[in-house]
Design an enzyme around this catalytic site. Structure first.
Site, mmCIF file in Angstrom:
data_model
loop_
_atom_site.group_PDB
_atom_site.id
_atom_site.type_symbol
_atom_site.label_atom_id
_atom_site.label_comp_id
_atom_site.label_asym_id
_atom_site.label_seq_id
_atom_site.Cartn_x
_atom_site.Cartn_y
_atom_site.Cartn_z
ATOM 1 N N SER A 99 0.864 -1.183 0.126
ATOM 2 C CA SER A 99 -0.093 -0.185 -0.239
ATOM 3 C C SER A 99 0.963 1.333 0.012
ATOM 4 C CB SER A 99 -1.061 -0.084 1.277
ATOM 5 O OG SER A 99 -2.165 0.815 1.056
ATOM 6 N N HIS A 233 -7.930 -6.068 0.588
ATOM 7 C CA HIS A 233 -6.612 -5.215 0.736
ATOM 8 C C HIS A 233 -5.242 -5.785 1.666
ATOM 9 C CE1 HIS A 233 -4.570 -1.369 0.139
ATOM 10 N NE2 HIS A 233 -4.209 -1.437 1.518
#
Length: 281
Positions: A99, A233
């Site tokens: 990320s 995620h």
């Protein structure tokens, strides 16, 4: 910026949970927004014995909570370059980021290649859209309630922390600063990387759809492959072993090491069909 790295204390920035001074290659691990070096303890443990993890601890959290956070990807990257200088001067250094960490890893690799003439052994970018795409929406500007709702949506933070007002008071500043860094990062086109790049993603990640993760291929002239895993995620949390095997194999194969377990980069699944994403140009 000058060609000379900042003067920083590597001991503050780099954690070596399983030191391997004779490793074939070292993998610098950069955490997500709100994350810390300790997130990569399991990662460090699961990597191939010839790959040592150097886990990055950003300021503003845990044992560095008294230090101000850094609020830009570029500033984080400059500090990572300086903190890892003892290792990149030796060569044999690769980067993994999840990320926010993927953007920091990318900028770090660019600085090393373009400013210092150091080609990383590999760049591993996880859970992040390609930098050439439109910027993220500005979640860091939301009020606390909406901001925490976004954190919950991504399922990467223990709910006990989100319900503890005292803990929230401690971690929210770092979370917001990290989100600001991720969301205000603007890619400045320049020469492509030349190192191998492997992009990793969860096949149900709302922040990093596979087709947008695949666009990382446009940022290197070297080998590229994409690997998709089941999950959102934070797909990593349940699949450390498989992910570490894939990264170790890919890294050792691209280096030509004789002890890699496979001889091909991993295959990814996109829209239900098996496709290979090596040099898709």
């Amino acid at each position: 910026m000058t060609d000379r790295p900042l003067n920083v204390d590597s001991g503050l920035w780099i954690r070596r949970f399983h030191p391997a001074p004779n490793s074939a290659v070292r993998l610098v691990c950069l955490p997500h927004a709100g994350g810390s070096a300790s997130y990569f303890f399991r990662f460090s443990e699961e990597l191939h014995p010839s790959v040592e993890a150097l886990s990055v601890q950003y300021p503003g959290r845990q044992d560095r909570r008294a230090e101000p956070c850094l609020e830009s990807v570029e500033e984080l990257a400059e500090h990572v370059v300086a903190a890892t200088e003892p290792w990149w001067q030796e060569g044999r250094l690769a980067f993994f980021g999840h990320s926010l960490g993927a953007s920091v890893a990318f900028e770090t690799a660019r600085i090393l290649e373009q400013r210092h003439g150091v080609r990383p052994e590999g760049l591993y970018v996880s859970g992040r859209r390609a930098p050439s795409l439109a910027p993220d929406r500005l979640v860091h500007q939301l009020d606390d309630r909406a901001f925490l709702a976004e954190i919950r949506r991504l399922s990467g933070t223990d709910e006990r922390f989100l319900q503890d007002d005292e803990l929230l008071r401690l971690v929210l500043p770092a979370l917001r600063s990290d989100y600001k860094a991720a969301e205000t990062y603007l890619h400045r086109p320049s020469a492509k990387l030349t190192c191998p790049v492997m992009a990793l993603a969860g096949d149900r990640d709302p922040k990093a759809p596979l087709n947008e993760v695949a666009e990382w291929r446009r940022h290197t002239s070297g080998p590229f492959c994409l690997r998709a895993y089941s999950g959102g995620h934070f797909y990593l949390n349940d699949q450390w072993h498989e992910i570490c095997n894939d990264i170790s194999d890919h890294l050792l194969v691209t280096r030509g090491a004789p002890d890699a377990r496979v001889v091909q980069p991993p295959t990814s699944l996109i829209e239900g069909a098996a496709k290979r994403w090596q040099n898709p140009r």
